[in-house]
Design an enzyme around this catalytic site. Structure first.
Site, short mmCIF file in Angstrom:
data_model
loop_
_atom_site.label_atom_id
_atom_site.label_comp_id
_atom_site.label_asym_id
_atom_site.label_seq_id
_atom_site.Cartn_x
_atom_site.Cartn_y
_atom_site.Cartn_z
N GLU A 263 16.21 -2.14 -38.76
CA GLU A 263 14.95 -2.21 -38.01
C GLU A 263 15.22 -2.59 -36.56
OE1 GLU A 263 10.94 -5.07 -38.10
OE2 GLU A 263 12.80 -5.68 -39.12
N LYS A 326 5.55 1.34 -39.22
CA LYS A 326 5.29 0.19 -40.09
C LYS A 326 3.79 -0.01 -40.29
CE LYS A 326 6.66 -4.66 -40.70
NZ LYS A 326 7.31 -5.82 -40.06
N CYS A 381 11.05 -4.17 -42.91
CA CYS A 381 11.01 -5.64 -42.97
C CYS A 381 10.21 -6.13 -44.17
CB CYS A 381 10.47 -6.18 -41.65
SG CYS A 381 10.81 -7.94 -41.41
#
Length: 506
Positions: A263, A326, A381
């Site tokens: 990420e 995301k 994440c």
């Protein structure tokens, strides 16, 4: 004198509950932590009933204090991101960790109110388990949700993990709470309690003999690149250039079916990356027949300027670029809740307000010459904490999902238990879906997980290295992928409705 003695005794009980909460959180980090937590919870229920016997009006507060001990110990590493990385002063950083822990503890205290309201029934354990499940579910949705540090992920190392492919992590939580309550009842109903506990654990373990997914095609080669760059370097323009050069060099070292960097490994807006960089990597993908996943900052043009996203960009041989933005953003770190701009200004980190991606984004297709594509569901994440949403995406995907991929950067949290906590979350997601997983991280724990969630290969934390291995893709759907949380939530709601009807009658 009697009143002073009562207050002193209550104060001691509160202190014991706070410590027990911290011990419960610490037990999750131990081998067989999920087994160890069950008797600890029994002691906590015993202490909570003692407080309720002293004064029922203190039931809510006692549950809050227990939860506070649990979350302060389990989430202390947020202080590192706020103070050490973000530059926030000590007092404000401590207050932020405390307030978040107190908010999380509210859900625990609401769940434990069952012990005050429905304590006179032999079914109290079921009612407590049902209320706990509903509160954990709400904790994952209210204010965008933050269900980190649930009891479910600890069960990957506990007695009820095999239930996860059937009914998910919340069902594991239900059985943990119920079993811990039954242990407390052994003194009153020894034979029935012991038989019930033994039966549930045995059936849970036997459930692990069933599988719902199966391997397909030949294993693919993968390379997971762990850069191990300090978070503070990601805000330094010279260091950013060095990180980009490092990852580009590592990507080009060797071809593989799939190469993944973490990420925001390119910690720079996509439109500001070195000229021609993505085209250069696309040329490498075409020539080497490698699929490459890049963690970077995406940009979306708008009428008022540009919105940024936390993005995974995929490059496949002779194919248009793939992108995944995301969906679940971290409050304060990736989006600013209304009224909290002052807080983010004290947290001196650039680009703290990202745009949110769509929940319906397609999986990443891994192209292989002359062979069937393999499709991977993406998370970035802490998105892998939302098991119900991931299961829904896998179930509703137009392309069959064969693999899970998580790209993450936990350099924000230094040398803490945050990485092991997230690893357990990823392990639970693999177990729930019956799919293997790839975890590409900046500082650790970079790993390959089997469809049962077990670690097949990993890199040591805080090292700069490549994990080169193979992974077997799987096909099929578990009952949890098909049904989601509906069965366990339905059972929990029915139990609580029944419990409160009984309460009103008596």
């Amino acid at each position: 004198m009697i009143q002073t003695h009562s207050r002193s005794r209550l104060g001691i009980q509160y202190l014991i509950l706070f410590v027990l909460g911290a011990v419960l959180a610490g037990a999750a980090e131990l081998p067989f932590g999920g087994w160890i937590q069950v008797p600890i919870l029994s002691v906590i229920w015993w202490q909570l009933t003692l407080v309720n016997d002293t004064s029922k009006k203190h039931g809510f507060l006692s549950g809050l204090i227990f939860g506070l001990g649990y979350f302060v110990f389990g989430l202390w590493w947020l202080y590192i991101s706020l103070h050490d990385v973000g530059g926030m002063n000590v007092a404000l950083s401590c207050m932020a960790v405390f307030l978040l822990s107190a908010y999380m503890a509210l859900y625990f205290s609401l769940a434990t109110l069952t012990l005050s309201l429905l304590h006179k029934s032999r079914l109290t354990g079921l009612f407590l388990a049902a209320s706990w499940v509903l509160m954990e579910f709400l904790r994952g949705y209210v204010f965008t949700g933050f269900p980190w540090m649930g009891l479910a992920e600890s069960q990957f190392n506990g007695p009820f993990a095999p239930i996860a492919p059937f009914f998910g992590g919340l069902a594991c939580t239900f059985l943990v709470i119920w079993t811990s309550w039954k242990i407390l009842q052994i003194k009153k109903h020894a034979v029935m309690s012991l038989m019930s506990i033994a039966a549930v654990i045995t059936l849970s373990q036997l459930a692990g003999l069933m599988t719902f997914t199966k391997p397909i095609v030949e294993p693919i080669t993968v390379r997971l690149i762990q850069g191990n760059f300090e978070q503070t370097l990601k805000f330094n323009p010279q260091a950013i250039s060095q990180q980009i050069d490092f990852y580009v060099g590592e990507i080009k070292k060797e071809a593989a079916n799939l190469i993944i960097i973490p990420e925001t490994a390119f910690p720079w807006p996509q439109n500001n990356l070195p000229t021609g960089l993505l085209n250069y990597l696309q040329d490498f993908s075409n020539a080497s027949k490698s699929n490459v996943l890049l963690g970077l900052i995406g940009d979306i043009p708008t009428n008022t300027g540009v919105q940024y996203t936390n993005r995974a960009t995929g490059l496949s041989p002779n194919s248009p670029p793939y992108q995944f933005d995301k969906v679940h953003l971290v409050p304060f770190g990736e989006f600013i809740p209304p009224g909290f701009h002052w807080f983010v200004e004290a947290f001196r980190v650039p680009m703290s307000d990202f745009a949110r991606g769509s929940i319906e984004q397609a999986p990443f297709s891994i192209k292989r010459s002359g062979q069937t594509d393999i499709h991977a569901a993406m998370t970035i994440c802490y998105e892998d904490v939302f098991g119900g949403e991931l299961a829904s995406r896998v179930n509703n995907s137009e392309k069959p999902v064969n693999l899970l991929i998580n790209m993450t950067n936990l350099a924000w949290f230094g040398k803490s238990q945050a990485s092991s906590q997230q690893l357990r979350l990823s392990q639970l997601r693999s177990l729930e879906t019956g799919l293997p997983a790839l975890r590409a991280t900046n500082t650790g724990i970079t790993s390959v997980l089997g469809p049962d969630g077990k670690v097949l290969a990993s890199l040591p934390e805080f090292t700069q290295a490549n994990l080169s291995t193979q992974v077997q893709a799987y096909s099929g759907k578990t009952p949890y992928v098909r049904w989601g949380n509906f069965p366990i939530l339905s059972i929990s709601c029915i139990l609580l409705i029944w419990g409160f009807i009984r309460y009103r009658r008596f």
